[in-house]
Scaffold this motif. Structure first.
Motif, PDB file in Angstrom:
ATOM      1  N   LEU A   1      -4.851 -17.119  -2.484  1.00 12.03           N
ATOM      2  CA  LEU A   1      -5.928 -16.331  -1.773  1.00 12.03           C
ATOM      3  C   LEU A   1      -5.358 -14.840  -1.372  1.00 12.03           C
ATOM      4  CD1 LEU A   1      -7.490 -18.970   0.961  1.00 12.03           C
ATOM      5  CD2 LEU A   1      -8.343 -17.857  -1.128  1.00 12.03           C
ATOM      6  N   ASP A   2      -5.901 -13.922  -1.179  1.00 15.35           N
ATOM      7  CA  ASP A   2      -5.488 -12.519  -0.938  1.00 15.35           C
ATOM      8  C   ASP A   2      -5.305 -12.053   0.470  1.00 15.35           C
ATOM      9  OD1 ASP A   2      -5.230 -12.181  -3.879  1.00 15.35           O
ATOM     10  OD2 ASP A   2      -7.243 -11.420  -3.843  1.00 15.35           O
ATOM     11  N   ALA A   3      -4.406 -11.385   0.922  1.00 20.57           N
ATOM     12  CA  ALA A   3      -4.548 -10.236   2.209  1.00 20.57           C
ATOM     13  C   ALA A   3      -5.388  -9.189   1.759  1.00 20.57           C
ATOM     14  CB  ALA A   3      -3.183 -10.333   2.844  1.00 20.57           C
ATOM     15  N   VAL A   4      -6.454  -8.936   2.440  1.00 20.84           N
ATOM     16  CA  VAL A   4      -7.386  -7.976   2.039  1.00 20.84           C
ATOM     17  C   VAL A   4      -7.428  -6.820   3.083  1.00 20.84           C
ATOM     18  CG1 VAL A   4      -9.692  -7.489   1.317  1.00 20.84           C
ATOM     19  CG2 VAL A   4      -8.782  -9.485   0.762  1.00 20.84           C
ATOM     20  N   LEU A   5      -7.154  -5.601   2.640  1.00 21.76           N
ATOM     21  CA  LEU A   5      -7.380  -4.358   3.529  1.00 21.76           C
ATOM     22  C   LEU A   5      -9.024  -3.901   3.432  1.00 21.76           C
ATOM     23  CD1 LEU A   5      -4.177  -2.538   2.893  1.00 21.76           C
ATOM     24  CD2 LEU A   5      -4.516  -4.585   4.225  1.00 21.76           C
ATOM     25  N   MET A   6      -9.737  -4.294   4.552  1.00 19.95           N
ATOM     26  CA  MET A   6     -10.980  -4.058   4.548  1.00 19.95           C
ATOM     27  C   MET A   6     -11.549  -2.453   4.865  1.00 19.95           C
ATOM     28  SD  MET A   6     -13.740  -5.655   7.086  1.00 19.95           S
ATOM     29  CE  MET A   6     -15.653  -5.147   7.289  1.00 19.95           C
ATOM     30  N   GLY A   7     -10.638  -1.824   5.606  1.00 21.89           N
ATOM     31  CA  GLY A   7     -10.694  -0.628   5.994  1.00 21.89           C
ATOM     32  C   GLY A   7     -10.574  -0.235   7.681  1.00 21.89           C
ATOM     33  N   GLY A   8     -11.115   0.703   8.077  1.00 26.87           N
ATOM     34  CA  GLY A   8     -11.661   1.700   7.358  1.00 26.87           C
ATOM     35  C   GLY A   8     -10.742   2.605   6.656  1.00 26.87           C
ATOM     36  N   GLY A   9     -11.245   3.851   6.103  1.00 24.79           N
ATOM     37  CA  GLY A   9     -10.672   4.635   5.196  1.00 24.79           C
ATOM     38  C   GLY A   9      -9.214   5.084   5.429  1.00 24.79           C
ATOM     39  N   ALA A  10      -9.105   5.524   6.679  1.00 22.37           N
ATOM     40  CA  ALA A  10      -7.695   6.015   7.224  1.00 22.37           C
ATOM     41  C   ALA A  10      -6.834   4.799   6.681  1.00 22.37           C
ATOM     42  CB  ALA A  10      -7.728   6.233   8.552  1.00 22.37           C
ATOM     43  N   LEU A  11      -7.202   3.639   7.315  1.00 25.04           N
ATOM     44  CA  LEU A  11      -5.988   2.271   7.253  1.00 25.04           C
ATOM     45  C   LEU A  11      -5.710   2.262   5.713  1.00 25.04           C
ATOM     46  CD1 LEU A  11      -6.342  -1.003   9.228  1.00 25.04           C
ATOM     47  CD2 LEU A  11      -6.191  -0.998   6.397  1.00 25.04           C
ATOM     48  N   VAL A  12      -6.731   2.081   4.791  1.00 28.70           N
ATOM     49  CA  VAL A  12      -6.675   1.936   3.337  1.00 28.70           C
ATOM     50  C   VAL A  12      -5.608   2.998   2.856  1.00 28.70           C
ATOM     51  CG1 VAL A  12      -7.525   1.934   1.146  1.00 28.70           C
ATOM     52  CG2 VAL A  12      -8.597   0.609   3.139  1.00 28.70           C
ATOM     53  N   ARG A  13      -5.960   4.122   3.045  1.00 20.97           N
ATOM     54  CA  ARG A  13      -5.063   5.329   2.472  1.00 20.97           C
ATOM     55  C   ARG A  13      -3.523   5.008   2.964  1.00 20.97           C
ATOM     56  NH1 ARG A  13      -7.942   9.286   4.115  1.00 20.97           N
ATOM     57  NH2 ARG A  13      -7.081   9.996   5.923  1.00 20.97           N
ATOM     58  N   SER A  14      -3.519   4.923   4.358  1.00 23.54           N
ATOM     59  CA  SER A  14      -2.131   4.739   5.025  1.00 23.54           C
ATOM     60  C   SER A  14      -1.250   3.666   4.450  1.00 23.54           C
ATOM     61  CB  SER A  14      -2.109   4.610   6.321  1.00 23.54           C
ATOM     62  OG  SER A  14      -2.844   5.741   7.283  1.00 23.54           O
ATOM     63  N   ALA A  15      -2.063   2.428   4.076  1.00 26.38           N
ATOM     64  CA  ALA A  15      -1.293   1.511   3.409  1.00 26.38           C
ATOM     65  C   ALA A  15      -0.803   1.867   1.999  1.00 26.38           C
ATOM     66  CB  ALA A  15      -2.450   0.144   3.566  1.00 26.38           C
ATOM     67  N   LEU A  16      -1.820   2.484   1.439  1.00 22.71           N
ATOM     68  CA  LEU A  16      -1.341   2.854   0.036  1.00 22.71           C
ATOM     69  C   LEU A  16      -0.123   3.833   0.074  1.00 22.71           C
ATOM     70  CD1 LEU A  16      -5.082   3.553  -1.576  1.00 22.71           C
ATOM     71  CD2 LEU A  16      -3.330   2.108  -2.458  1.00 22.71           C
ATOM     72  N   ASP A  17      -0.310   4.803   1.004  1.00 20.30           N
ATOM     73  CA  ASP A  17       0.689   5.723   1.151  1.00 20.30           C
ATOM     74  C   ASP A  17       2.097   5.125   1.517  1.00 20.30           C
ATOM     75  OD1 ASP A  17      -1.224   7.789   0.691  1.00 20.30           O
ATOM     76  OD2 ASP A  17      -0.929   8.431   2.817  1.00 20.30           O
ATOM     77  N   ALA A  18       1.978   4.053   2.178  1.00 21.71           N
ATOM     78  CA  ALA A  18       3.164   3.520   2.651  1.00 21.71           C
ATOM     79  C   ALA A  18       3.621   2.309   1.629  1.00 21.71           C
ATOM     80  CB  ALA A  18       2.863   2.545   3.877  1.00 21.71           C
ATOM     81  N   GLY A  19       3.055   2.158   0.345  1.00 17.82           N
ATOM     82  CA  GLY A  19       3.451   1.243  -0.642  1.00 17.82           C
ATOM     83  C   GLY A  19       3.299   0.034  -0.124  1.00 17.82           C
ATOM     84  N   LEU A  20       2.070  -0.615   0.598  1.00 15.75           N
ATOM     85  CA  LEU A  20       1.953  -1.885   1.048  1.00 15.75           C
ATOM     86  C   LEU A  20       0.793  -2.583   0.302  1.00 15.75           C
ATOM     87  CD1 LEU A  20       1.689  -1.022   5.057  1.00 15.75           C
ATOM     88  CD2 LEU A  20       3.657  -2.045   3.527  1.00 15.75           C
ATOM     89  N   VAL A  21       0.377  -1.884  -0.830  1.00 15.66           N
ATOM     90  CA  VAL A  21      -0.985  -2.379  -1.386  1.00 15.66           C
ATOM     91  C   VAL A  21      -0.398  -2.846  -2.903  1.00 15.66           C
ATOM     92  CG1 VAL A  21      -3.148  -1.984  -2.186  1.00 15.66           C
ATOM     93  CG2 VAL A  21      -2.408  -1.091  -0.002  1.00 15.66           C
ATOM     94  N   ASP A  22      -0.941  -4.026  -3.201  1.00 10.52           N
ATOM     95  CA  ASP A  22      -0.522  -4.341  -4.566  1.00 10.52           C
ATOM     96  C   ASP A  22      -1.679  -4.257  -5.743  1.00 10.52           C
ATOM     97  OD1 ASP A  22       1.796  -5.933  -3.858  1.00 10.52           O
ATOM     98  OD2 ASP A  22       0.550  -7.226  -3.086  1.00 10.52           O
ATOM     99  N   ALA A  23      -2.883  -4.329  -5.307  1.00 13.41           N
ATOM    100  CA  ALA A  23      -4.176  -3.905  -6.098  1.00 13.41           C
ATOM    101  C   ALA A  23      -5.122  -3.102  -5.292  1.00 13.41           C
ATOM    102  CB  ALA A  23      -4.639  -4.949  -6.338  1.00 13.41           C
ATOM    103  N   LEU A  24      -5.794  -2.357  -5.841  1.00 11.67           N
ATOM    104  CA  LEU A  24      -6.880  -1.692  -5.316  1.00 11.67           C
ATOM    105  C   LEU A  24      -8.162  -1.932  -5.957  1.00 11.67           C
ATOM    106  CD1 LEU A  24      -8.111   0.942  -3.575  1.00 11.67           C
ATOM    107  CD2 LEU A  24      -7.377   2.831  -5.302  1.00 11.67           C
ATOM    108  N   THR A  25      -9.285  -2.043  -5.262  1.00 11.59           N
ATOM    109  CA  THR A  25     -10.562  -2.517  -5.892  1.00 11.59           C
ATOM    110  C   THR A  25     -11.489  -1.473  -4.937  1.00 11.59           C
ATOM    111  OG1 THR A  25     -10.226  -4.666  -6.012  1.00 11.59           O
ATOM    112  CG2 THR A  25     -12.563  -3.857  -6.191  1.00 11.59           C
ATOM    113  N   LEU A  26     -12.262  -0.580  -5.793  1.00 14.82           N
ATOM    114  CA  LEU A  26     -13.122   0.367  -5.302  1.00 14.82           C
ATOM    115  C   LEU A  26     -14.488  -0.046  -5.960  1.00 14.82           C
ATOM    116  CD1 LEU A  26     -11.255   3.637  -6.367  1.00 14.82           C
ATOM    117  CD2 LEU A  26     -11.280   2.610  -4.047  1.00 14.82           C
TER     118      LEU A  26
END
Length: 204
Positions: free
Chosen positions: A138-163
């Protein structure tokens, strides 16, 4: 293996809400059109939603989004995480202070006041525990909002991105990538339906 997956719907012009989002209109003006796919009868849309909900061992969201979904016009027995799928994973909320009360008290809420990295770590732990219980990855999913998702991407915390790319032009709203740290992505899947294009990338 538990992955951290950012999963969010976006307009053709790069917005995850319309203008003026707030507690009574979480997706802003015109923003409901973004999520037409989540309530679609298209069998591929239903499969994408069902599989994503089923893989969610824990879900991270920001305080503004929590206030929307826990508000009087938020989630109910028919519409919740995963739209009509109404999944019930553990939820982890990034916030500066815990709320005084929770309307959706039947759900498993954890409030993290020490920042996004700690919230993602907590969600990963919850997802790993759920994986061990169910015998399923099972995954740990970042649901949002947008600022949270962008911050997580910026910080290198995300393994996969689904758009979920919705065929909507909003003109304004909450941008997902404006000012983001440059990243290289590897495209893993593209699913085209009558209401959206579902894109999945590995984040390097």
């Amino acid at each position: 293996m538990t992955r951290v997956v950012a999963d969010i719907t976006i307009s053709l012009d790069g917005f995850v809400t319309g203008p003026d989002p707030g507690p009574d209109s979480g997706l802003g003006t015109g923003g409901k059109a973004l999520h037409t796919w989540a309530f679609s009868d298209d069998p591929e849309d239903r499969r994408v939603l069902r599989e994503a909900t089923g893989r969610s061992g824990a879900v991270v969201l920001g305080r503004r989004l929590f206030d929307v979904v826990d508000g009087p016009n938020g989630w109910d027995d028919e519409t919740g995480y995963g739209a009509a799928e109404v999944g019930r994973p553990a939820f982890v909320v990034v916030t500066s202070a815990e709320p005084e009360s929770v309307r959706l008290d039947e759900l498993d809420w954890t409030f993290v006041t020490t920042g996004l990295p700690d919230a993602v770590a907590a969600a990963r732990e919850r997802a790993e525990a759920a994986s061990a219980r169910t015998g399923t990855d099972l995954d740990a999913v970042l649901m949002g909002g947008g600022a949270l998702v962008r911050s997580a991407l910026d910080a290198g915390l995300v393994d996969a991105l689904t758009l979920h790319l919705s065929p909507v032009i909003l003109g304004a709203g909450t941008p997902l990538f404006t000012g983001a740290v440059p990243r290289t992505l590897v495209q893993r899947s593209v699913i085209v339906t009558s209401t959206a294009t579902h894109l999945t990338y590995d984040v390097l």
